[in-house]
Scaffold this motif. Sequence first.
Motif, mmCIF file in Angstrom:
data_model
loop_
_atom_site.group_PDB
_atom_site.id
_atom_site.type_symbol
_atom_site.label_atom_id
_atom_site.label_comp_id
_atom_site.label_asym_id
_atom_site.label_seq_id
_atom_site.Cartn_x
_atom_site.Cartn_y
_atom_site.Cartn_z
ATOM 1 N N ASN A 166 0.825 -1.205 0.000
ATOM 2 C CA ASN A 166 0.000 0.000 0.000
ATOM 3 C C ASN A 166 0.866 1.265 0.000
ATOM 4 O OD1 ASN A 166 -2.961 0.794 0.253
ATOM 5 N ND2 ASN A 166 -1.996 2.093 1.794
ATOM 6 N N CYS A 202 -4.789 -2.922 -0.245
ATOM 7 C CA CYS A 202 -3.914 -4.025 -0.666
ATOM 8 C C CYS A 202 -4.087 -5.215 0.271
ATOM 9 C CB CYS A 202 -2.451 -3.589 -0.651
ATOM 10 S SG CYS A 202 -2.075 -2.229 -1.773
ATOM 11 N N ASN A 237 -6.819 -0.299 5.291
ATOM 12 C CA ASN A 237 -7.172 0.769 4.363
ATOM 13 C C ASN A 237 -8.679 0.996 4.322
ATOM 14 O OD1 ASN A 237 -4.698 -0.829 2.468
ATOM 15 N ND2 ASN A 237 -4.360 1.141 3.447
ATOM 16 N N ASN A 293 -4.581 -5.734 -5.264
ATOM 17 C CA ASN A 293 -4.859 -4.387 -4.783
ATOM 18 C C ASN A 293 -6.012 -3.793 -5.562
ATOM 19 O OD1 ASN A 293 -3.819 -2.343 -6.933
ATOM 20 N ND2 ASN A 293 -2.109 -3.786 -6.731
#
Length: 588
Positions: free
Chosen positions: A22, A42, A57, A124
């Motif tokens: 990431n 990711c 994330n 990702n």
Amino acid sequence: MVDSVTLEVIRNGCTAIAEEMNANLVRTGYSPNIKERRDCSCALFDADGEMVSQAENMPVHLGAMPFSVAAAVDAFAGDLGPGDAVVLNDPFRGGAHLPDLTLVSPVFADPDSEEPTLVAYAANRAHHADIGGSTAGSVAADSTEIYQEGIRIPPVKLFEGGEVVDDVLEMILLNVRTPDERRGDLRAQEAANETARERVHELVDRYGVDELSAAFDEVQDYSERRMRAELEAFPDGTYSFQDVLDDDGRGNTDLPVQAAVTVDGDSVSVDFAGTADQTEGPVNAVLAVTSSATYYAIRCVTDPDIPPNHGCYRPIDIDAPEGSIVNPNPPAAVVGGNLETSQRVTDVVLGAFGTEAPERVTAAGQGTMNNVTFGGTDPRDAAASGANGGSSDGGSPYAFYETQGGGFGGRPNGDGLDGVHVHMSNTMNTPVEVLETAYPLRVRRYAYRPDSGGAGEHRGGLGLRRDIQVRGHVARFSLLADRQQHPPYGIAGGEPGTPGAAYVHDADSYGANGGDAESGDRIPQKSVRDLDPGTVVSVLTPGAGGFGDPADRDPAATRRDLELGKVTEAFVREHYGLEAREDEADGD
């Protein structure tokens, strides 16, 4: 069986791989949406396509990404080799909504051998600021079918043997408004997966394929055991909750989202029966998105230290009626399902748990991502060309997209956070300096909304006001938001937050009224329009619900809010009766 010390080292190594993926994606991203807002995620998967680790994330990405990996593996079963990478975005084949492009890369332990051994997949997902469709930014609030929302990509190889498949890349770039930006972001996605390949090879060199594969399995089994233990702490039974989406932008209002959460020993099932049928507007959420929101909500009410991987999901069963807004059939418009309906799914699952265990949940957050897109032709390019002796006609296309923060719900042990991205979003904002440099736009105001957080023992977080002005051109503007009719709920006696709103001002009226947002013309929360040069759009995002009885709030906390300008004296008198309580204390 892998010994416990080695298992923990490998587990942390896998987490580090996802985090480094990431970091490299953000560092090498071309668009502000990735390198500034970090609208990307990711994860690392085992050879069976089950998630082993993730970077912390975007919740809406992470729970849905396993569907993308499964779609890529199914499409190319036995036909993936070293250096290959599969790209996709089709919501009905593993994707979420079209702007989210997922890149899946197999990782082989011995890539140079005649029969390489598959050991993992790196994946990702990145939100691309334009992927075609009827509106710049590809978040069209007026779409009625997926064909209007952008280019639809089934699982297809974008890289083969380490080389880009030019035909596929050209097909994508010819269908978007900002091809250079898309090329750069796709290359950043490739770099992220290459980072994973390199790091997994280091683990293979250290532990070997057999021990590493066994560790992948045991890490997932460990998370499953801990999740089941957490679920057993809840009383058996069915907890129900219902909320609504305000509308779909096509005249259909008060769309119910209903969840019945049944805890049975060490497992839980979530049934969305009673939820609205799929609708004409773009608020339909595919099953991957609904699952992602459900997984996230259940993770929120259990131990956050449980390693996040596929094992966490095994005790969770989801039943979403086919043909509903939480599991639509094609060609439904779905861009807002990923953005708005996912938030309402989170609200109802958390609300259901809150009926039995309010100490485990927060009040409702803002419940919307307040999606804003501007697009057009950048007049600064034409001016610069003319100044350098070139043609001053035209300019290059641009597409600006961002979500807006708002209030986070009041918590059992503290106030909600002010002006943050909530639940399924979790991005950052676009810094004012970056926005004004990259796009022909200007931020005229950016501030908290006083009094917008719901009163409670612990106040709901404040919403935001963000005013953006169009500079020197006619811009196409789209707003896709919710929670402007039905406010975010409070819990345990807390009061609801303040709904959002949006207004448009022409250049003269904005200056004349001193920047009063409500003096402008109200914009429907799901709408598309053209904006003349100088026009200002003022977006007011919702405040969150409060937690607990306002009468139990510490007066010192309320005074502090007054001093900081987060509440007004009128709000304090109406919701907390602070003056009366102080008078009573003086009388004692």
